[in-house]
Design a protein around this motif. Structure first.
Motif, PDB file in Angstrom:
ATOM      1  N   ILE A 247     114.212 141.155  63.744  1.00  0.00           N
ATOM      2  CA  ILE A 247     115.206 140.437  64.545  1.00  0.00           C
ATOM      3  C   ILE A 247     114.525 139.387  65.417  1.00  0.00           C
ATOM      4  O   ILE A 247     115.034 138.266  65.572  1.00  0.00           O
ATOM      5  N   ILE A 248     113.383 139.715  65.992  1.00  0.00           N
ATOM      6  CA  ILE A 248     112.655 138.724  66.792  1.00  0.00           C
ATOM      7  C   ILE A 248     112.285 137.521  65.932  1.00  0.00           C
ATOM      8  O   ILE A 248     112.419 136.363  66.360  1.00  0.00           O
ATOM      9  N   LEU A 249     111.847 137.769  64.705  1.00  0.00           N
ATOM     10  CA  LEU A 249     111.537 136.670  63.794  1.00  0.00           C
ATOM     11  C   LEU A 249     112.783 135.856  63.454  1.00  0.00           C
ATOM     12  O   LEU A 249     112.726 134.626  63.381  1.00  0.00           O
ATOM     13  N   GLU A 250     113.896 136.537  63.250  1.00  0.00           N
ATOM     14  CA  GLU A 250     115.160 135.849  62.964  1.00  0.00           C
ATOM     15  C   GLU A 250     115.524 134.890  64.093  1.00  0.00           C
ATOM     16  O   GLU A 250     115.901 133.736  63.853  1.00  0.00           O
ATOM     17  N   VAL A 251     115.384 135.367  65.311  1.00  0.00           N
ATOM     18  CA  VAL A 251     115.737 134.530  66.457  1.00  0.00           C
ATOM     19  C   VAL A 251     114.769 133.363  66.593  1.00  0.00           C
ATOM     20  O   VAL A 251     115.174 132.221  66.841  1.00  0.00           O
ATOM     21  N   SER A 252     113.490 133.627  66.420  1.00  0.00           N
ATOM     22  CA  SER A 252     112.491 132.563  66.515  1.00  0.00           C
ATOM     23  C   SER A 252     112.731 131.485  65.465  1.00  0.00           C
ATOM     24  O   SER A 252     112.649 130.279  65.754  1.00  0.00           O
ATOM     25  N   GLU A 253     113.043 131.904  64.251  1.00  0.00           N
ATOM     26  CA  GLU A 253     113.331 130.934  63.189  1.00  0.00           C
ATOM     27  C   GLU A 253     114.610 130.155  63.470  1.00  0.00           C
ATOM     28  O   GLU A 253     114.676 128.942  63.217  1.00  0.00           O
ATOM     29  N   TYR A 254     115.614 130.833  64.006  1.00  0.00           N
ATOM     30  CA  TYR A 254     116.861 130.154  64.365  1.00  0.00           C
ATOM     31  C   TYR A 254     116.589 129.075  65.416  1.00  0.00           C
ATOM     32  O   TYR A 254     117.066 127.926  65.281  1.00  0.00           O
ATOM     33  N   VAL A 255     115.818 129.419  66.436  1.00  0.00           N
ATOM     34  CA  VAL A 255     115.524 128.451  67.489  1.00  0.00           C
ATOM     35  C   VAL A 255     114.757 127.275  66.912  1.00  0.00           C
ATOM     36  O   VAL A 255     115.021 126.108  67.219  1.00  0.00           O
ATOM     37  N   GLY A 256     113.778 127.560  66.046  1.00  0.00           N
ATOM     38  CA  GLY A 256     112.969 126.490  65.453  1.00  0.00           C
ATOM     39  C   GLY A 256     113.784 125.519  64.624  1.00  0.00           C
ATOM     40  O   GLY A 256     113.484 124.318  64.579  1.00  0.00           O
ATOM     41  N   LYS A 257     114.832 126.013  63.987  1.00  0.00           N
ATOM     42  CA  LYS A 257     115.659 125.176  63.114  1.00  0.00           C
ATOM     43  C   LYS A 257     116.819 124.501  63.834  1.00  0.00           C
ATOM     44  O   LYS A 257     117.275 123.432  63.394  1.00  0.00           O
ATOM     45  N   ASN A 258     117.307 125.086  64.908  1.00  0.00           N
ATOM     46  CA  ASN A 258     118.580 124.630  65.481  1.00  0.00           C
ATOM     47  C   ASN A 258     118.512 124.077  66.896  1.00  0.00           C
ATOM     48  O   ASN A 258     119.464 123.436  67.341  1.00  0.00           O
ATOM     49  N   ILE A 259     117.416 124.326  67.621  1.00  0.00           N
ATOM     50  CA  ILE A 259     117.348 123.892  69.010  1.00  0.00           C
ATOM     51  C   ILE A 259     116.201 122.916  69.177  1.00  0.00           C
ATOM     52  O   ILE A 259     115.038 123.277  68.944  1.00  0.00           O
ATOM     53  N   PRO A 260     116.478 121.682  69.578  1.00  0.00           N
ATOM     54  CA  PRO A 260     115.422 120.661  69.725  1.00  0.00           C
ATOM     55  C   PRO A 260     114.404 121.074  70.792  1.00  0.00           C
ATOM     56  O   PRO A 260     114.758 121.698  71.781  1.00  0.00           O
TER      57      PRO A 260
END
Length: 260
Positions: A247-260
């Motif tokens: 889940i931590i990886l999921e969130v980190s990847e989400y932030v990397g792709k979606n938040i400038p």
């Protein structure tokens, strides 16, 4: 103040201290690539609680493992502690580490502190992960009557008791009792109903029918994701570190792709 970490469990981390009005708070830091993930342990746990999770995360992931007042390298226990006070402490840590924006997560009371950090400093928070961090006291009892934080087996309970004894070895009985009641005073309902921060709420279902969001006081909003871990109880970082790391990886990847 910086001290090279000597525990083999946290190779690659350095220990740092930040002064408070009562003493000092401690955190372990590993520098890496991408958004830093700040993790906060639960009551009567220190950075060791995240040891198994950390071992499953990429060694290049930047991490900060915070320790609440009285826990691990942080001393003394709070005289009049609160979730709000601990959130300010976490922001002192991120300030000391010169982190302008970060992902923040925590377990149990640490999850509640993570939510409070998002409330008071949303401009610094990229995403929040709350592992069994109750919205409020009543939500815990409504959602899981009779099993708010019961370990899943006698073996797990013995390990939890040993950890608590280690962490509180220098505490007085009054300090233990006082700290154990802090989480009951906080209510994050208004924050969850208004925040726009991407937020992951993660719970074990205790092998029971999963309670409705209304019982957990988690609103059904686009930015709030509810994740269930089948068969798990309260201490998710210890019980299922592989799924917590995922889940931590999921969130980190989400932030990397979606938040400038």
């Amino acid at each position: 103040m910086i001290e090279e970490n000597t525990k083999k469990n946290f190779s690659g981390f350095s220990r740092h201290y930040v002064p408070t009005d009562e003493g000092k708070i401690s955190y372990l830091r590993r520098i890496g690539d991408g958004p830093t993930v700040v993790l906060i342990p639960g009551s009567f746990s220190d950075a060791e609680q995240w040891m198994d999770v950390v071992s499953l995360l990429p060694k290049t992931m930047p991490l900060v493992l915070a320790e609440l007042r009285g826990h691990g390298g942080s001393w003394p226990p709070p005289a009049n502690g609160s979730i709000e006070q601990f959130a300010v402490d976490i922001l002192s840590i991120t300030g000391d580490a010169q982190l302008e924006r970060f992902i923040i997560g925590g377990h149990s009371i640490g999850g509640m502190v993570a939510l409070e950090v998002g409330r008071i400093a949303p401009e610094h928070v990229l995403a929040i992960i709350s592992f069994e961090g109750w919205t409020c006291r009543q939500a815990a009892y409504d959602a899981f009557p009779g099993n708010v934080a019961t370990p899943p087996s006698p073996e797990k309970e013995a390990l939890r008791n040993a950890e608590r004894a280690r962490v509180t070895a220098q505490w007085t009985p009054e300090q233990i009792q006082s700290f154990g009641s802090i989480w009951r005073q906080w209510d994050g309902t208004a924050f969850l109903n208004s925040t726009q921060i991407p937020l992951w709420e993660v719970y074990g279902d205790r092998g029971r029918q999963r309670p409705e969001r209304t019982l957990l006081r988690i609103p059904d909003r686009p930015n709030i994701r509810l994740r269930w871990i089948q068969g798990a109880s309260h201490d998710l970082p210890r019980e299922c570190p592989d799924l917590v790391a995922k889940i931590i990886l999921e969130v980190s990847e989400y932030v990397g792709k979606n938040i400038p």
